[in-house]
Design an enzyme around this catalytic site. Structure first.
Site, PDB file in Angstrom:
ATOM      1  N   PHE A 165     -17.893 -36.643 -47.138  1.00 24.43           N
ATOM      2  CA  PHE A 165     -17.956 -35.917 -45.864  1.00 24.43           C
ATOM      3  C   PHE A 165     -16.882 -36.486 -44.961  1.00 24.43           C
ATOM      4  CE2 PHE A 165     -19.255 -34.408 -41.795  1.00 24.43           C
ATOM      5  CZ  PHE A 165     -19.864 -33.200 -42.048  1.00 24.43           C
ATOM      6  N   VAL A 166     -15.853 -35.686 -44.663  1.00 20.34           N
ATOM      7  CA  VAL A 166     -14.733 -36.192 -43.868  1.00 20.34           C
ATOM      8  C   VAL A 166     -14.745 -35.598 -42.466  1.00 20.34           C
ATOM      9  CG1 VAL A 166     -13.229 -36.717 -45.818  1.00 20.34           C
ATOM     10  CG2 VAL A 166     -13.136 -34.469 -44.796  1.00 20.34           C
ATOM     11  N   LYS A 185     -11.415 -29.024 -50.860  1.00 21.20           N
ATOM     12  CA  LYS A 185     -12.517 -29.790 -51.438  1.00 21.20           C
ATOM     13  C   LYS A 185     -13.097 -28.911 -52.543  1.00 21.20           C
ATOM     14  CE  LYS A 185     -16.218 -32.554 -49.422  1.00 21.20           C
ATOM     15  NZ  LYS A 185     -17.039 -32.697 -48.209  1.00 21.20           N
ATOM     16  N   LYS A 245     -13.571 -24.037 -34.726  1.00 21.30           N
ATOM     17  CA  LYS A 245     -12.768 -24.991 -33.982  1.00 21.30           C
ATOM     18  C   LYS A 245     -11.954 -25.888 -34.901  1.00 21.30           C
ATOM     19  CE  LYS A 245     -16.594 -25.544 -30.782  1.00 21.30           C
ATOM     20  NZ  LYS A 245     -17.685 -26.462 -30.468  1.00 21.30           N
ATOM     21  N   GLU A 287      -6.783 -22.693 -42.112  1.00 23.49           N
ATOM     22  CA  GLU A 287      -8.084 -23.374 -42.152  1.00 23.49           C
ATOM     23  C   GLU A 287      -7.881 -24.883 -42.264  1.00 23.49           C
ATOM     24  OE1 GLU A 287     -10.997 -23.279 -41.562  1.00 23.49           O
ATOM     25  OE2 GLU A 287     -12.148 -21.660 -42.455  1.00 23.49           O
ATOM     26  N   ASP A 288      -8.796 -25.643 -41.692  1.00 27.25           N
ATOM     27  CA  ASP A 288      -8.749 -27.094 -41.851  1.00 27.25           C
ATOM     28  C   ASP A 288      -9.259 -27.509 -43.221  1.00 27.25           C
ATOM     29  OD1 ASP A 288     -11.069 -25.966 -40.686  1.00 27.25           O
ATOM     30  OD2 ASP A 288     -11.891 -27.950 -40.315  1.00 27.25           O
ATOM     31  N   ARG A 313     -13.981 -35.004 -33.758  1.00 25.52           N
ATOM     32  CA  ARG A 313     -12.898 -34.029 -33.940  1.00 25.52           C
ATOM     33  C   ARG A 313     -11.547 -34.557 -33.479  1.00 25.52           C
ATOM     34  NH1 ARG A 313     -14.883 -28.797 -35.184  1.00 25.52           N
ATOM     35  NH2 ARG A 313     -16.814 -28.256 -34.133  1.00 25.52           N
ATOM     36  N   ASP A 367     -14.548 -25.660 -48.579  1.00 25.49           N
ATOM     37  CA  ASP A 367     -15.537 -26.405 -49.360  1.00 25.49           C
ATOM     38  C   ASP A 367     -16.249 -25.420 -50.292  1.00 25.49           C
ATOM     39  OD1 ASP A 367     -17.399 -28.163 -50.333  1.00 25.49           O
ATOM     40  OD2 ASP A 367     -18.364 -28.595 -48.428  1.00 25.49           O
TER      41      ASP A 367
HETATM   42  C1  PRP Z   1     -15.885 -25.625 -41.275  1.00 27.31           C
HETATM   43  C2  PRP Z   1     -14.391 -25.537 -41.503  1.00 27.31           C
HETATM   44  C3  PRP Z   1     -14.223 -24.245 -42.247  1.00 27.31           C
HETATM   45  C4  PRP Z   1     -15.519 -24.108 -43.016  1.00 27.31           C
HETATM   46  C5  PRP Z   1     -15.276 -24.407 -44.471  1.00 27.31           C
HETATM   47  O1  PRP Z   1     -16.208 -24.899 -40.136  1.00 27.31           O
HETATM   48  O2  PRP Z   1     -13.694 -25.552 -40.274  1.00 27.31           O
HETATM   49  O3  PRP Z   1     -14.062 -23.141 -41.374  1.00 27.31           O
HETATM   50  O4  PRP Z   1     -16.440 -25.038 -42.435  1.00 27.31           O
HETATM   51  O5  PRP Z   1     -16.463 -24.492 -45.191  1.00 27.31           O
HETATM   52  P1  PRP Z   1     -16.877 -23.570 -46.410  1.00 27.31           P
HETATM   53  O6  PRP Z   1     -15.679 -23.426 -47.332  1.00 27.31           O
HETATM   54  O7  PRP Z   1     -17.977 -24.405 -47.069  1.00 27.31           O
HETATM   55  O8  PRP Z   1     -17.352 -22.257 -45.877  1.00 27.31           O
HETATM   56  P2  PRP Z   1     -17.605 -25.023 -39.340  1.00 27.31           P
HETATM   57  O9  PRP Z   1     -18.513 -23.919 -39.774  1.00 27.31           O
HETATM   58  O10 PRP Z   1     -18.135 -26.422 -39.466  1.00 27.31           O
HETATM   59  O11 PRP Z   1     -17.179 -24.730 -37.854  1.00 27.31           O
HETATM   60  P3  PRP Z   1     -16.100 -25.532 -36.944  1.00 27.31           P
HETATM   61  O12 PRP Z   1     -14.730 -25.211 -37.514  1.00 27.31           O
HETATM   62  O13 PRP Z   1     -16.288 -24.961 -35.583  1.00 27.31           O
HETATM   63  O14 PRP Z   1     -16.427 -27.009 -37.031  1.00 27.31           O
END
Ligand code: PRP
Length: 189
Positions: free
Chosen positions: A161-162, A140, A46, A108-109, A174, A112
């Site tokens: 943590f943002v 990040k 999401k 991607e948002d 969100r 990490d």
């Molecule tokens: C978050 C974010 C990326 C991913 C990045 O998604 O949206 O897709 O983590 O993290 P990484 O580089 O450490 O793998 P999340 O799994 O929290 O799901 P969401 O987008 O539904 O919040």
């Protein structure tokens, strides 16, 4: 003027204006690179909901650019309700259109540890698109666990943590229009 922040939020890190400027820069770079071609943007739900919508509209306003831009979405999860990524990525919902022979940009948002983008790149590349690149609003870079290419980076995130602009903590925050630091006492030790 002092902004009133919601409970749990310590500080705004990137304002809505900072985010819009980053989306414009990325859109201009993508417009240059895909000028005259047809492009598929795949938003990763999401978290990248707002980033995908805003990047797509910025792309429509950028000079030159692709002949047409199609939108698709994929949903994956690696964090669950935790505040650290498990490294185990789960596909929750696949794209709706085939990408064989297409130019694809994953949106991607945040990146990490990199597991999510690594998983998505491998999965989509196996479908034989003409090309796959990745646009990430927030990089990040401090805890990368896998080596994965990011072609377009919007902003470099401090090691905090943002939340906001699509990013959540336990499904909260969100819908904030900015990116903000969560108060450390909100997170489990
Ligand atoms: C978050 C974010 C990326 C991913 C990045 O998604 O949206 O897709 O983590 O993290 P990484 O580089 O450490 O793998 P999340 O799994 O929290 O799901 P969401 O987008 O539904 O919040």
């Amino acid at each position: 003027m002092q902004q009133t922040l919601p409970p749990g939020i310590e500080q705004v890190i990137f304002s809505a204006e900072d985010i819009a400027a980053a989306n414009r820069r990325t859109a201009e770079a993508i417009a240059r690179d895909y000028a005259g071609r047809s492009l598929v943007l795949i938003g990763v739900l999401k978290g990248a909901l707002f980033a995908t919508a805003d990047l797509a509209r910025a792309l429509a306003e950028a000079p030159g650019g692709p002949t047409d831009v199609q939108l698709d979405f994929i949903a994956v999860s690696s964090y669950g309700n935790a505040h650290r990524s498990s490294g185990e990525v789960r596909l929750i919902q696949d794209t709706t259109h085939a990408i064989e022979g297409r130019h694809v940009v994953i949106v991607e948002d945040i990146i990490d540890n990199g597991h999510t983008l690594h998983y998505l790149r491998a999965m989509l590349a196996a479908r034989e698109p003409a090309s796959v690149r990745a646009a990430v609003l927030l990089d990040k870079p401090y805890h990368r666990a896998v080596d994965v290419a990011v072609d377009y980076v919007g902003l470099t995130c401090p090691d905090e943590f943002v939340v906001g602009y699509g990013l959540d903590y336990q499904e909260r925050y969100r819908t904030l229009p900015y990116l903000a630091k969560l108060r450390p006492e909100v997170l489990p030790r």
